[in-house]
Design a protein around this motif. Structure first.
Motif, PDB file in Angstrom:
ATOM      1  N   ASP A 222       2.099   1.682  -3.487  1.00  0.00           N
ATOM      2  CA  ASP A 222       1.028   2.022  -4.427  1.00  0.00           C
ATOM      3  C   ASP A 222       0.526   3.452  -4.251  1.00  0.00           C
ATOM      4  O   ASP A 222       0.190   4.128  -5.224  1.00  0.00           O
ATOM      5  N   THR A 223       0.466   3.911  -3.006  1.00  0.00           N
ATOM      6  CA  THR A 223      -0.113   5.240  -2.759  1.00  0.00           C
ATOM      7  C   THR A 223       0.919   6.354  -2.715  1.00  0.00           C
ATOM      8  O   THR A 223       0.598   7.512  -2.952  1.00  0.00           O
ATOM      9  N   HIS A 224       2.172   6.003  -2.386  1.00  0.00           N
ATOM     10  CA  HIS A 224       3.194   7.037  -2.245  1.00  0.00           C
ATOM     11  C   HIS A 224       4.355   6.886  -3.222  1.00  0.00           C
ATOM     12  O   HIS A 224       5.244   7.720  -3.247  1.00  0.00           O
ATOM     13  N   GLY A 225       4.350   5.812  -4.029  1.00  0.00           N
ATOM     14  CA  GLY A 225       5.351   5.647  -5.074  1.00  0.00           C
ATOM     15  C   GLY A 225       6.624   4.983  -4.599  1.00  0.00           C
ATOM     16  O   GLY A 225       6.903   4.923  -3.392  1.00  0.00           O
ATOM     17  N   PRO A 226       7.425   4.474  -5.548  1.00  0.00           N
ATOM     18  CA  PRO A 226       8.655   3.757  -5.193  1.00  0.00           C
ATOM     19  C   PRO A 226       9.714   4.644  -4.567  1.00  0.00           C
ATOM     20  O   PRO A 226      10.615   4.154  -3.895  1.00  0.00           O
TER      21      PRO A 226
ATOM     22  N   LEU B 272       6.844   0.751  11.559  1.00  0.00           N
ATOM     23  CA  LEU B 272       5.903   1.660  12.236  1.00  0.00           C
ATOM     24  C   LEU B 272       5.304   2.662  11.258  1.00  0.00           C
ATOM     25  O   LEU B 272       4.079   2.864  11.226  1.00  0.00           O
ATOM     26  N   TRP B 273       6.148   3.279  10.426  1.00  0.00           N
ATOM     27  CA  TRP B 273       5.644   4.347   9.576  1.00  0.00           C
ATOM     28  C   TRP B 273       4.905   3.843   8.337  1.00  0.00           C
ATOM     29  O   TRP B 273       4.012   4.527   7.831  1.00  0.00           O
ATOM     30  N   ASN B 274       5.230   2.648   7.848  1.00  0.00           N
ATOM     31  CA  ASN B 274       4.412   2.066   6.789  1.00  0.00           C
ATOM     32  C   ASN B 274       2.999   1.811   7.302  1.00  0.00           C
ATOM     33  O   ASN B 274       2.008   2.057   6.603  1.00  0.00           O
ATOM     34  N   ALA B 275       2.909   1.321   8.527  1.00  0.00           N
ATOM     35  CA  ALA B 275       1.595   1.093   9.133  1.00  0.00           C
ATOM     36  C   ALA B 275       0.867   2.413   9.370  1.00  0.00           C
ATOM     37  O   ALA B 275      -0.343   2.525   9.105  1.00  0.00           O
TER      38      ALA B 275
ATOM     39  N   MET C  70      -6.844   4.701   0.221  1.00  0.00           N
ATOM     40  CA  MET C  70      -6.138   3.427   0.231  1.00  0.00           C
ATOM     41  C   MET C  70      -5.973   2.874  -1.180  1.00  0.00           C
ATOM     42  O   MET C  70      -6.766   3.173  -2.076  1.00  0.00           O
ATOM     43  N   SER C  71      -4.944   2.044  -1.356  1.00  0.00           N
ATOM     44  CA  SER C  71      -4.748   1.371  -2.633  1.00  0.00           C
ATOM     45  C   SER C  71      -5.675   0.151  -2.709  1.00  0.00           C
ATOM     46  O   SER C  71      -6.300  -0.248  -1.723  1.00  0.00           O
ATOM     47  N   LYS C  72      -5.722  -0.449  -3.885  1.00  0.00           N
ATOM     48  CA  LYS C  72      -6.625  -1.592  -4.103  1.00  0.00           C
ATOM     49  C   LYS C  72      -6.297  -2.764  -3.187  1.00  0.00           C
ATOM     50  O   LYS C  72      -7.183  -3.517  -2.791  1.00  0.00           O
ATOM     51  N   ILE C  73      -5.017  -2.926  -2.865  1.00  0.00           N
ATOM     52  CA  ILE C  73      -4.636  -4.086  -2.064  1.00  0.00           C
ATOM     53  C   ILE C  73      -5.249  -4.035  -0.663  1.00  0.00           C
ATOM     54  O   ILE C  73      -5.566  -5.064  -0.073  1.00  0.00           O
ATOM     55  N   LEU C  74      -5.457  -2.827  -0.114  1.00  0.00           N
ATOM     56  CA  LEU C  74      -6.110  -2.710   1.193  1.00  0.00           C
ATOM     57  C   LEU C  74      -7.615  -2.657   1.079  1.00  0.00           C
ATOM     58  O   LEU C  74      -8.321  -3.225   1.924  1.00  0.00           O
TER      59      LEU C  74
ATOM     60  N   ASN D 244       0.834  -1.208   0.000  1.00  0.00           N
ATOM     61  CA  ASN D 244       0.000   0.000   0.000  1.00  0.00           C
ATOM     62  C   ASN D 244       0.864   1.253   0.000  1.00  0.00           C
ATOM     63  O   ASN D 244       0.570   2.239  -0.676  1.00  0.00           O
ATOM     64  N   MET D 245       1.959   1.215   0.765  1.00  0.00           N
ATOM     65  CA  MET D 245       2.887   2.350   0.815  1.00  0.00           C
ATOM     66  C   MET D 245       3.445   2.638  -0.576  1.00  0.00           C
ATOM     67  O   MET D 245       3.503   3.786  -1.017  1.00  0.00           O
TER      68      MET D 245
END
Length: 335
Positions: A52-56, A92-95, A107-111, A49-50
């Motif tokens: 997908d929503t915030h980019g590589p 922690l910060w990905n969560a 949220m991205s599709k995966i969530l 999700n990180m």
């Protein structure tokens, strides 16, 4: 030594080793903790999700590694020893990002494809169980691990307070910059990264405070930039939600007093009225508003550099950290 030269000689080579070590630590602890393939999938979904929503190129993993290892090195320690702390921070910060995406309906599709209970269990496991397990099992004295875990526990409670305050900003009538700054400070990571590096190194309290305070100013500068960026990206999630952002507060301060009530009314109406949203955006994009942004951000950067100087980091870390802060300065075109 210039920042590019140092990055070529140290960052590119040493960071590659550091990131590999962080990845190995994360996978090792996830493998140990997860009892089923489903639980593993929960944790991996948070990471995806990180991306997908915030980019590589999202700043969080690189930012944690940069700040923690550089400050630790500046305290005359081996930066490679920071890998477990970086792994804990990334979890922690990905969560935290995933939870923020949930509250922002982004949220991205995966969530969105998960059951809500699964998603929340994944966020809790990734953001609480995994970081504390990593710190608890790291090769370090008991007193060091206690300091790190205490710091993480306080940060989680501060993060929860910031998230709760953020959710209430849509109806809050207090637009003071000081109030918004405090909420941003609670919800942003750089001051935590700085504090954890100091706790790991067992740095003197005054030195820890200088690094922490420099981190707070960097948190504010980067959050302010994010708010401005959102005004030009076409998403406007915070504005659509009626959230009082730091940039909105800075701009409100730049308006004549007789126009502030009108501007607040537009923001309150923006989540249900496209015309009001466009008027808010038009105002926030004006040159004098961006000038107010640049002035406020320069103030944060100047203060961060002053705090860094007081901490007296050794070279080449002083030059690198100072250049890292300076790189956040607005381009002169805006002011």
């Amino acid at each position: 030594m210039g920042v590019i030269t140092w990055m070529e000689q140290f960052m590119i080579t040493e960071f590659e080793r550091l990131f590999q070590k962080v990845k190995q630590i994360t996978e090792q602890h996830e493998s140990y903790l997860c009892l089923t393939a489903q639980q593993t999938e929960w944790l991996r979904s948070i990471d995806q999700n990180m991306l997908d929503t915030h980019g590589p190129d999202t700043s969080s993993p690189m930012l944690a590694a940069t700040i923690i290892s550089s400050i630790y090195g500046a305290l005359d320690k081996d930066p490679m020893e920071t890998a477990p702390v970086i792994a804990a921070c990334n979890a922690l910060w990905n969560a935290a990002h995933s939870f923020d995406d949930y509250t922002d309906h982004a949220m991205s599709k995966i969530l969105t494809g998960m059951q809500p209970a699964e998603m929340f269990m994944g966020i809790m496991a990734k953001g609480t169980i995994l970081p504390f397990h990593i710190i608890g099992q790291m090769d370090a004295p008991k007193a060091t691990k206690e300091r790190l875990n205490n710091c993480l526990a306080k940060e989680l409670m501060r993060l929860f307070s910031g998230q709760a305050a953020d959710l209430n900003l849509c109806s809050n009538k207090d637009f003071s910059i000081n109030k918004l700054e405090k909420i941003v400070e609670w919800r942003q990571p750089i001051s935590l990264y700085a504090q954890l590096a100091c706790e790991l190194a067992n740095a003197p309290l005054d030195v820890s405070k200088y690094y922490h305070d420099a981190g707070v100013k960097m948190d504010l500068a980067m959050s302010l930039s994010k708010d401005l960026y959102e005004c030009f990206t076409g998403e406007y999630a915070d504005l659509k939600n009626g959230t009082r952002t730091l940039y909105f507060s800075v701009c409100l301060d730049a308006l004549p007093k007789n126009k502030r009530g009108w501007f607040i009314g537009l923001l309150d109406d923006a989540n249900k009225n496209e015309e009001s949203l466009q008027k808010v955006l038009s105002e926030l994009r004006k040159v004098y508003m961006v000038q107010a942004f640049a002035s406020q951000k320069n103030n944060y950067i100047d203060n961060a550099q002053q705090m860094l100087k007081q901490a007296k980091p050794k070279e080449p870390y002083l030059s690198f950290l100072n250049d890292l802060i300076e790189a956040q300065r607005p381009i002169t075109l805006f002011y």
